[in-house]
Scaffold this active site. Structure first.
Site, short mmCIF file in Angstrom:
data_model
loop_
_atom_site.label_atom_id
_atom_site.label_comp_id
_atom_site.label_asym_id
_atom_site.label_seq_id
_atom_site.Cartn_x
_atom_site.Cartn_y
_atom_site.Cartn_z
N PHE A 70 92.61 63.55 53.16
CA PHE A 70 91.73 63.33 54.32
C PHE A 70 90.29 63.45 53.87
CE2 PHE A 70 89.08 64.55 57.88
CZ PHE A 70 89.40 63.57 58.80
N ASP B 295 86.44 66.81 46.73
CA ASP B 295 86.08 67.05 48.13
C ASP B 295 86.42 68.50 48.47
OD1 ASP B 295 85.94 67.25 50.88
OD2 ASP B 295 87.03 65.38 51.30
N LYS C 11 81.73 71.68 56.29
CA LYS C 11 82.35 72.71 57.15
C LYS C 11 81.73 74.11 57.07
CE LYS C 11 86.66 70.55 58.47
NZ LYS C 11 87.07 69.36 57.72
C1 LIG Z 1 86.91 67.91 57.77
C2 LIG Z 1 86.97 67.21 56.48
C3 LIG Z 1 86.19 66.07 56.22
C4 LIG Z 1 85.36 65.41 57.28
O1 LIG Z 1 84.33 66.24 57.72
P1 LIG Z 1 83.53 65.85 59.06
O2 LIG Z 1 82.44 66.87 59.11
O3 LIG Z 1 84.52 65.98 60.17
O4 LIG Z 1 83.05 64.48 58.90
C5 LIG Z 1 86.24 65.52 54.96
N1 LIG Z 1 87.00 66.05 53.99
C6 LIG Z 1 87.76 67.14 54.20
C7 LIG Z 1 88.55 67.70 53.06
C8 LIG Z 1 87.79 67.75 55.44
O5 LIG Z 1 88.56 68.81 55.65
#
Ligand SMILES: *Cc1c(COP(=O)(O)O)cnc(C)c1O
Length: 402
Positions: free
Chosen positions: A135, A222, A251
């Site tokens: 994701f 990521d 986050k």
């Molecule tokens: C939540 C998340 C995203 C997206 O972040 P947003 O601030 O919602 O755009 C991307 N990568 C990972 C691993 C995530 O957990």
């Protein structure tokens, strides 16, 4: 989420199946709804509220910043960007940072860096390796990189230039890229979050690092969800002793104030020049202050150690309660990023836990996810288990009987 979907507001778009409560305020790892009911926060705003709620050192710092400057634009130097970038460089072993506001934006920057890296090497159609169950966000490019057909459905045509491989399988990665001169980067989460708390093995991370070095690809990790101390290291990949070339963050970085960053090492740090990338709100003084203070408070209160210790305690307690139950497939994760996978969809546990006074999430249909604030205490961890255990046991017993 459909099991929990509620009729939504007539004016807010129907993008989330929401539980029928509204939160009004919080203190530490506890929040209260508008009816005065208390909840233990096992979700932390989805791995965002690093310092919990109403932190006695964060709030005054933000109040101070509000009276000075909220936003100034990137036409000028922003001293907070220098300070936060220097800190992220120190913690990551990388060299430069770019600031934005969200996770998907940080990932967009990473994808653009990878393509620019390719173009500068004369690769006209760069391709990026991504993973099953990944994701990376919900923009058109990041949902194309995401490995979940449900998130992509209805939004085609997808962005091209992605090659998808399974997790933790170095032979599959080699095979999928064999003889392809257009590959420029490998892009993944150290521990997949939304995909169901699936960790990459440390030895696999080392193998990917070696392959990226050998092939001159960017290793892009990521760490939007698993980073910022959640697993007990600043960044989850540090457990494997490697350093990536590009690392998106968001986050937990601002403890709730919207902020994203992409941190880059020498191979990627100088690819962007003025005009190549930007964002109006990115790097604003308020968000920078939130990031700086979050890290300062985490260091002062030893929250990496807390995440590791309380996380290990919580995982052990979950294993004691659940690992022998028929219907529990696996308990996964590190530090305060834990998942309990059941053998059936369990979205209803989200509602039942909320009714019992515990906030959590269910991801990938059948994985109960805990990503609480990093200030969680041992007593609060025990409380999570005490609320959750009878719910899960009753759920599994009932579903079996049916
Ligand atoms: C939540 C998340 C995203 C997206 O972040 P947003 O601030 O919602 O755009 C991307 N990568 C990972 C691993 C995530 O957990």
């Amino acid at each position: 989420m459909s099991a929990t979907a509620q009729p939504t507001s007539p004016h807010v778009m129907n993008t989330y199946g929401r539980l029928p409560i509204a939160l009004s305020h919080g203190q530490g790892c506890r929040v209260w709804d508008t009816n005065g009911r208390a909840y233990l926060d096992g979700l932390g705003g989805i791995a965002v509220n690093t310092l919990g709620h109403n932190h006695p050192e964060l709030v005054p710092a933000l109040q101070d910043q509000l009276t000075k400057l909220i936003h100034s634009s990137n036409y000028y130097h922003v001293p907070g960007q220098e300070k936060l970038a220097a800190k992220l460089v120190e913690l990551s072993g990388m060299t430069n940072a770019f600031f934005c506001c969200t996770g998907l934006e940080a990932n967009e920057a990473a994808l653009k860096l990878a393509r620019k890296f390719g173009h500068e090497k004369g690769i006209e159609r760069p391709e990026i390796v991504v993973y099953e169950h990944a994701f990376h966000g919900r923009s058109i490019a990041t949902l194309s990189a995401t490995g979940n057909p449900k998130i992509q459905a209805g939004f085609g045509p997808l962005v091209e230039g992605f090659i998808r491989v399974p997790l933790n399988d170095i032979e599959a990665l080699k095979k999928a890229t064999e003889g392809n001169p257009n590959v420029v980067a490998v892009f993944f989460e150290t521990i997949q979050g939304e995909g169901g708390i699936h960790p990459m093995r440390w030895d696999y991370l080392k193998q990917v690092r070696a392959l990226c070095d050998q092939k001159d690809w960017l290793m892009m990790i990521d760490e939007v969800q698993c980073g910022m101390g959640r697993t007990g290291k600043w960044f989850a990949h540090q457990w494997a002793g490697i350093v990536p070339d590009v690392m998106p963050l968001a986050k937990g970085l601002g403890s709730g104030v919207p902020i994203g960053a992409v941190v880059a090492g020498p191979k990627a740090a100088n690819l962007f020049q003025p005009g190549n990338h930007g964002t109006t709100f990115g790097g604003n003084p308020l968000a920078m202050r939130a990031g700086i203070e979050t890290i300062r408070i985490m260091e002062e209160h030893k929250l990496l150690e807390n995440a590791a210790t309380v996380g290990a305690h919580l995982k052990a307690a979950l294993e004691r309660e659940f690992s022998r139950l028929p219907g529990v497939k696996e308990i996964r994760g590190a530090g305060l990023m834990l998942g309990i996978e059941l053998d059936r969809p369990c979205g209803v546990i989200l509602t039942q836990a909320c009714e019992a006074g515990l906030l959590l999430s269910v991801t990938a249909d059948s994985v109960i996810r805990l990503v609480p604030p990093l200030i969680l205490s041992i007593a609060e961890a025990d409380e999570i288990v005490a609320i959750l255990a009878p719910l899960v046991k009753a759920f599994l017993a009932e579903a079996k009987a049916a």
